[in-house]
Write an enzyme that holds these catalytic residues in place. Structure first.
Site, PDB file in Angstrom:
ATOM      1  N   HIS A 103      14.329  16.487  36.493  1.00  0.00           N
ATOM      2  CA  HIS A 103      15.717  16.573  36.968  1.00  0.00           C
ATOM      3  C   HIS A 103      16.705  16.413  35.818  1.00  0.00           C
ATOM      4  O   HIS A 103      16.396  15.814  34.785  1.00  0.00           O
ATOM      5  CB  HIS A 103      15.958  15.482  38.008  1.00  0.00           C
ATOM      6  CG  HIS A 103      15.760  14.108  37.440  1.00  0.00           C
ATOM      7  ND1 HIS A 103      16.721  13.459  36.694  1.00  0.00           N
ATOM      8  CD2 HIS A 103      14.687  13.284  37.445  1.00  0.00           C
ATOM      9  CE1 HIS A 103      16.252  12.296  36.292  1.00  0.00           C
ATOM     10  NE2 HIS A 103      15.016  12.156  36.721  1.00  0.00           N
ATOM     11  N   GLU A 207       9.138   9.663  41.714  1.00  0.00           N
ATOM     12  CA  GLU A 207       8.997   8.881  40.486  1.00  0.00           C
ATOM     13  C   GLU A 207       8.128   7.649  40.731  1.00  0.00           C
ATOM     14  O   GLU A 207       7.995   7.192  41.874  1.00  0.00           O
ATOM     15  CB  GLU A 207      10.389   8.470  39.991  1.00  0.00           C
ATOM     16  CG  GLU A 207      10.418   7.683  38.681  1.00  0.00           C
ATOM     17  CD  GLU A 207       9.741   8.407  37.504  1.00  0.00           C
ATOM     18  OE1 GLU A 207       8.555   8.786  37.611  1.00  0.00           O
ATOM     19  OE2 GLU A 207      10.411   8.560  36.466  1.00  0.00           O
TER      20      GLU A 207
END
Ligand SMILES: *[C@@H]1O[C@H](CO)[C@@H](O)[C@H](O)[C@H]1NC(C)=O
Ligand SMILES: *[C@@H]1O[C@H](CO)[C@@H](O)[C@H](O)[C@H]1NC(C)=O
Ligand SMILES: *[C@@H]1O[C@H](CO)[C@@H](O)[C@H](O)[C@H]1NC(C)=O
Ligand SMILES: *[C@@H]1O[C@H](CO)[C@@H](O)[C@H](O)[C@H]1NC(C)=O
Length: 348
Positions: A103, A207
């Site tokens: 990202h 994550e």
């Protein structure tokens, strides 16, 4: 009476299925010599994937002679090589080109830079934000948006000029910064009609889970309201089932679920070109599972990896996880600024 007879025969049938079901697992290896980032000599910190054509090495492939068409680009020759490998592969082997994208910069990244890592890790990251900025399930900063737009321009050039094969399927982490990065990266591109940008959200691409609120995802209703065209994997829960206050997922556990999500994708998706939008820690974990060298990605960066997947009999590596570990914090932000305080032993 018949009821219990039926019950017994169902049990017997179940036992039969179990006795004959053969356990398999997928073994991944990286096909090297294709991208610069496969090579130990390539320095990840100075590698610029847009300037370097995704790291594609200019070379000949054994299949170049059978390319049907005039003046192929390097990407067309690679795509033909991958197709040839797949045509000649054994029944339990396949070759897949993964595009792993991190990202763009999120508010949590900017906050860590602003406060310094010890104060961030031991104090601020456990809060949802401060009076001006929210970093729980962080959104992209303007810089993060512009990074994703750069990647979008890069893909546009690859698709139109370089004739690269577009991803056939898309996956993303459920965290907002990835959902939004994927949207900005792949919207408005000249994609093939048969494989439009409709990503599937997969919990296990998230994550590594820490006590940081940036690792806690939003609820499904909110995600759907913001990304109405995205699909959820089966069983995706309304509320985050994994984030646990003041606890962290051990990295061995993260690698186990990274392997599970890859096995899931490779078992259910026949695509040769697959895009995954995830995080620095999660991409590092996926690279470990794939047997790729360590290769750190900066915010907004993306790398392709050519993977050979072999389905093998046997149950494979252990999937026994260990409990989350308690994470220490400080009651007030530590004043130390260098990164020596990674266990929060420096509370003021
Ligand atoms: C995959 O196979 C290779 C070669 O047989 C082996 O060295 C490696 O340990 C295997 N990896 C996994 C994750 O099973
Ligand atoms: C990477 O290269 C591109 C040109 O392709 C350039 O516009 C960009 O600023 C470079 N990025 C970095 C971080 O140096
Ligand atoms: C909140 O944190 C951000 C860093 O992400 C910082 O720029 C801002 O100044 C902080 N706000 C206050 C009121 O301290
Ligand atoms: C989902 O999250 C949103 C945004 O945080 C919140 O406003 C809403 O109340 C939540 N819905 C449920 C069902 O928890």
């Amino acid at each position: 009476m018949w009821c219990s007879t039926l019950f017994t025969s169902v049990l017997a049938a179940a036992a039969t299925v179990q006795a004959y079901s053969v356990k398999t697992h997928v073994n991944y290896t990286v096909v090297t010599g294709i991208f610069q980032q496969d090579d130990a000599a390539t320095d990840a910190s100075s590698f610029n994937f847009t300037a370097q054509n995704f790291g594609l090495i200019e070379r000949k492939y054994p299949s170049d002679g059978t390319y049907w068409g005039r003046k192929p680009t390097s990407w067309q020759r690679l795509n033909h090589y991958i197709d040839t490998l797949n045509r000649k592969a054994r029944y339990n082997e396949r070759y897949t080109l993964l595009f792993l994208g991190r990202h763009g910069e999120g508010y949590h990244n900017a906050a860590e830079t602003y406060f310094g890592t010890p104060a961030w890790n031991c104090y601020w990251s456990e809060k949802d934000g401060n009076s001006t900025v929210t970093w729980a399930d962080a959104h992209l900063t303007p810089k993060g948006v512009s990074q994703a737009q750069d990647v979008n321009r890069f893909w546009k050039k690859l698709l139109t000029t370089e004739k690269i094969a577009a991803p056939q399927t898309y996956y993303t982490s459920p965290l907002f910064r990835c959902l939004d990065t994927a949207r900005l990266t792949f919207s408005g591109l000249p994609l093939p009609r048969k494989s439009p940008f409709v990503p599937t959200i997969k919990e296990y691409f998230r994550e590594g889970i820490s006590a940081h609120t940036c690792d806690r995802r939003s609820n499904k209703t909110y995600i759907h309201a913001n990304f109405p065209t995205y699909k959820f994997e089966r069983g995706f829960a309304e509320h985050d089932p994994y984030w646990t206050e003041l606890h962290a997922e051990p990295s061995a556990d993260q690698d186990i679920r990274s392997k599970k999500v890859l096995d899931d994708v490779f078992s259910n998706d026949k695509s040769t070109y697959i895009s995954v939008t995830a995080h620095s820690g999660e991409i590092a974990s996926l690279l470990r599972v794939l047997g790729h060298r360590v290769f750190g990605l900066s915010t907004g960066a993306s790398i392709p990896v050519l993977v050979k997947a072999t389905t093998i009999k046997g149950s494979g590596p252990s999937t026994t996880t260990v409990p989350y570990t308690a994470q220490k914090t400080c009651a007030a932000p530590p004043t130390i600024t260098d990164s020596s305080c990674n266990d929060c032993s420096c509370c003021s």
